[in-house]
Design a protein around this motif. Structure first.
Motif, PDB file in Angstrom:
ATOM      1  N   ILE A  93       5.875  16.186 -20.195  1.00 36.91           N
ATOM      2  CA  ILE A  93       6.382  16.228 -21.578  1.00 36.91           C
ATOM      3  C   ILE A  93       7.685  17.017 -21.586  1.00 36.91           C
ATOM      4  O   ILE A  93       7.816  18.036 -20.897  1.00 36.91           O
ATOM      5  CB  ILE A  93       5.366  16.946 -22.512  1.00 36.91           C
ATOM      6  N   GLU A  94       8.651  16.519 -22.368  1.00 34.76           N
ATOM      7  CA  GLU A  94       9.886  17.304 -22.548  1.00 34.76           C
ATOM      8  C   GLU A  94      10.082  17.578 -24.035  1.00 34.76           C
ATOM      9  O   GLU A  94       9.891  16.686 -24.868  1.00 34.76           O
ATOM     10  CB  GLU A  94      11.096  16.537 -22.001  1.00 34.76           C
ATOM     11  N   VAL A  95      10.450  18.816 -24.347  1.00 33.13           N
ATOM     12  CA  VAL A  95      10.710  19.224 -25.736  1.00 33.13           C
ATOM     13  C   VAL A  95      12.201  19.520 -25.868  1.00 33.13           C
ATOM     14  O   VAL A  95      12.749  20.292 -25.066  1.00 33.13           O
ATOM     15  CB  VAL A  95       9.903  20.501 -26.091  1.00 33.13           C
ATOM     16  N   GLN A  96      12.852  18.915 -26.843  1.00 30.51           N
ATOM     17  CA  GLN A  96      14.271  19.208 -27.105  1.00 30.51           C
ATOM     18  C   GLN A  96      14.387  19.755 -28.522  1.00 30.51           C
ATOM     19  O   GLN A  96      14.044  19.055 -29.479  1.00 30.51           O
ATOM     20  CB  GLN A  96      15.105  17.923 -26.971  1.00 30.51           C
ATOM     21  N   LEU A  97      14.843  20.980 -28.645  1.00 31.81           N
ATOM     22  CA  LEU A  97      15.028  21.588 -29.969  1.00 31.81           C
ATOM     23  C   LEU A  97      16.515  21.595 -30.298  1.00 31.81           C
ATOM     24  O   LEU A  97      17.335  22.037 -29.480  1.00 31.81           O
ATOM     25  CB  LEU A  97      14.481  23.021 -29.995  1.00 31.81           C
ATOM     26  N   TYR A  98      16.875  21.108 -31.481  1.00 31.23           N
ATOM     27  CA  TYR A  98      18.275  20.987 -31.882  1.00 31.23           C
ATOM     28  C   TYR A  98      18.599  21.896 -33.084  1.00 31.23           C
ATOM     29  O   TYR A  98      17.696  22.313 -33.821  1.00 31.23           O
ATOM     30  CB  TYR A  98      18.580  19.546 -32.306  1.00 31.23           C
ATOM     31  N   GLY A  99      19.893  22.078 -33.291  1.00 28.72           N
ATOM     32  CA  GLY A  99      20.398  22.735 -34.494  1.00 28.72           C
ATOM     33  C   GLY A  99      19.779  24.091 -34.742  1.00 28.72           C
ATOM     34  O   GLY A  99      19.739  24.952 -33.855  1.00 28.72           O
ATOM     35  N   SER A 100      19.265  24.266 -35.954  1.00 27.90           N
ATOM     36  CA  SER A 100      18.699  25.558 -36.332  1.00 27.90           C
ATOM     37  C   SER A 100      17.442  25.877 -35.515  1.00 27.90           C
ATOM     38  O   SER A 100      17.145  27.045 -35.246  1.00 27.90           O
ATOM     39  CB  SER A 100      18.386  25.540 -37.830  1.00 27.90           C
ATOM     40  N   LEU A 101      16.702  24.849 -35.109  1.00 30.34           N
ATOM     41  CA  LEU A 101      15.506  25.107 -34.284  1.00 30.34           C
ATOM     42  C   LEU A 101      15.912  25.652 -32.921  1.00 30.34           C
ATOM     43  O   LEU A 101      15.182  26.412 -32.293  1.00 30.34           O
ATOM     44  CB  LEU A 101      14.683  23.822 -34.086  1.00 30.34           C
ATOM     45  N   SER A 102      17.105  25.255 -32.467  1.00 32.42           N
ATOM     46  CA  SER A 102      17.610  25.773 -31.195  1.00 32.42           C
ATOM     47  C   SER A 102      18.187  27.179 -31.391  1.00 32.42           C
ATOM     48  O   SER A 102      17.946  28.085 -30.595  1.00 32.42           O
ATOM     49  CB  SER A 102      18.683  24.817 -30.666  1.00 32.42           C
ATOM     50  N   ALA A 103      18.932  27.360 -32.512  1.00 33.18           N
ATOM     51  CA  ALA A 103      19.622  28.640 -32.741  1.00 33.18           C
ATOM     52  C   ALA A 103      18.648  29.788 -32.987  1.00 33.18           C
ATOM     53  O   ALA A 103      18.805  30.884 -32.450  1.00 33.18           O
ATOM     54  CB  ALA A 103      20.586  28.497 -33.910  1.00 33.18           C
TER      55      ALA A 103
END
Ligand code: SF4
Length: 458
Positions: free
Chosen positions: A46-56
């Protein structure tokens, strides 16, 4: 879009509805989709990619851990918060994730939990989940956590649909003007109108029982918050204050009568601090309508229940229904997400909702209730979201206490009038939306501006 009181108030875990509750639900929905497609047993990685505010700010909010728990088949309303830490530690040690609590797949944290400093177009809180099998990719989906624990997947986003519920309500309203007109035409107060709408989904008995369950969860949260002391997790070294404040207030031993004592407002502070400290520690709480702003609505209700005479379960029900009517207006016409419109959408909306709920149980007309909500929201316009270190602690915890007191004042001011007011609730909500659109991204849950930066400079 039909929104129920049970969409706005949900039992969940801290510290953030958009960064913890939403991502956990999204991951659990992803697993559900794999199960329905019959692909669960074929997954190898499984790969999880968090973007934008979820990444920040996601790591500070526990988004990474929440997604993993969702992949393990947990849901925010049922998970035991105390189990999260040990289960994450075990996963990190073994590089193995138990998908849907049954199927072990490879998960190497440094490789498979990806924080991507990029915004996806639909919403700043975005995440993509990828399941791979022996022969390559099996399934991927992108989810948007749009605030208050609401989740939208890629197909819903592409269709511009923020919620699938297309239930036709007997008294559907999308503006305060429509709400007031419906109340007038059918001779209903706001809580009665909301109850009639809720009957579309559930029986009256279920509605009342469900709302009392939410109230009990709010009470449990305050109780837990008053028990725990020490430093909140996350590294800011923020000390919990509620337990100590509780002891001081008990020592004062003042009579429990509104207006007899200045300490009444301190009790409001206490209830809000207790909830938000518990939320910051990742405890069980109720989104109201978000986690960051979860202390305001319970604090005002605790205040009423503690200091009023002859309180009843009906007060609780009417309070939550009256508050939800305003939450629906904020969600439909602006946003309850700090990542979209700043803190005015979270604390501002919650303050307006609490003011409306209190006005309802103090006997407000629909016009007075809208006036209370308008006052509560108007004086939170422009409020930015700038959590220090990306944690829902500073300024969030104290901000809830201030807004809870503001909500009580707003209800009282509205009840002294006849419901007429200079700026309508609809206009204030529209102003929140427009102010949020103009607000620089650094003030929308990215921790790149405001207090988040000033605190570091000091
Ligand atoms: S500053 Fe407001 S919107 Fe931002 S995390 Fe804190 S409570 Fe939520």
């Amino acid at each position: 879009m039909a929104i129920s009181v049970f969409d706005l108030f949900k039992i969940g875990i801290g510290p953030s509805s958009s960064h913890t509750v939403g991502p956990m639900r999204a991951a659990a929905l992803f697993v559900q989709a794999l199960r329905e497609r019959g692909e669960l047993a074929q997954v190898r990685r499984i790969e999880v990619q968090l973007y934008g505010s979820l990444s920040a700010t996601g790591v500070g909010h526990g988004s990474d851990n929440a997604v993993i728990m969702g992949l393990m088949g947990e849901w925010p309303d049922a998970i035991d918060p105390a189990q999260i830490g040990p289960r994450i530690a075990q996963l990190r040690e073994n590089d193995r994730l138990l998908l849907d609590a049954s199927w072990p797949v490879a998960f190497v944290w440094a490789r498979d939990m990806r924080l991507i400093d990029e915004n996806l177009p639909f919403h700043p809180n975005a995440m993509t989940l990828v399941a791979e099998g022996e022969a390559g990719e099996l399934h991927r989906d992108t989810y948007y956590s749009v605030g208050g624990g609401f989740v939208v997947d890629a197909s819903q986003a592409a269709a511009g649909v923020a919620d699938r519920d297309t239930t036709v309500l007997p008294y559907d309203f999308s503006s305060a003007v429509e709400l007031l007109e419906l109340c007038r035409r059918h001779d209903l107060n706001v809580a009665q109108l909301m109850l009639a709408n809720e009957l579309t989904w559930r029986s009256e008995e279920e509605i009342r029982a469900g709302l009392m369950k939410l109230w009990r969860a709010m009470q449990d949260c305050v109780e837990q918050g008053l028990k725990h002391e020490g430093i909140l997790p996350g590294g800011l070294n923020v000390r919990r204050r509620a337990a100590r404040l509780h002891r001081s207030l008990q020592e004062l031993n003042k009579p429990n009568v509104i207006g007899s004592t200045l300490s009444a407002m301190e009790w409001v502070n206490l209830f809000a601090l207790a909830v938000n400290e518990e939320n910051a520690a990742g405890g069980r709480m109720v989104t109201a309508p978000t986690n960051g702003a979860a202390g305001i609505i319970p604090a005002v209700l605790h205040y009423f229940m503690k200091f009023s005479e002859a309180v009843t379960d009906a007060n609780v029900v009417d309070y939550l229904l009256g508050a939800a009517a305003v939450g629906i207006l904020c969600k439909k016409n602006a946003s309850i997400s700090g990542a979209e419109v700043g803190c005015q959408g979270e604390v501002g909306s919650a303050c307006a909702m609490a003011a409306a709920g209190l006005a309802q149980i103090l006997g407000a007309t629909p016009a007075q209730l809208c006036n209370a909500a308008e006052i509560g929201l108007e004086h939170n316009l422009g409020l930015t979201c700038d959590p220090v270190g990306g944690l829902v602690q500073v300024p969030c915890i104290e901000r809830n206490a201030i807004a809870a007191v503001k909500a009580i004042n707003a209800a009282q001011m509205a009840l002294r009038g006849d419901g007429q007011h200079f700026i309508s609730l609809d206009r204030v909500i529209r102003t929140m939306r427009d102010t949020g659109a103009d607000m620089h991204d650094k003030y929308k849950e990215t921790s790149r501006g405001g207090l988040a930066v000033s605190a570091v400079e000091c």
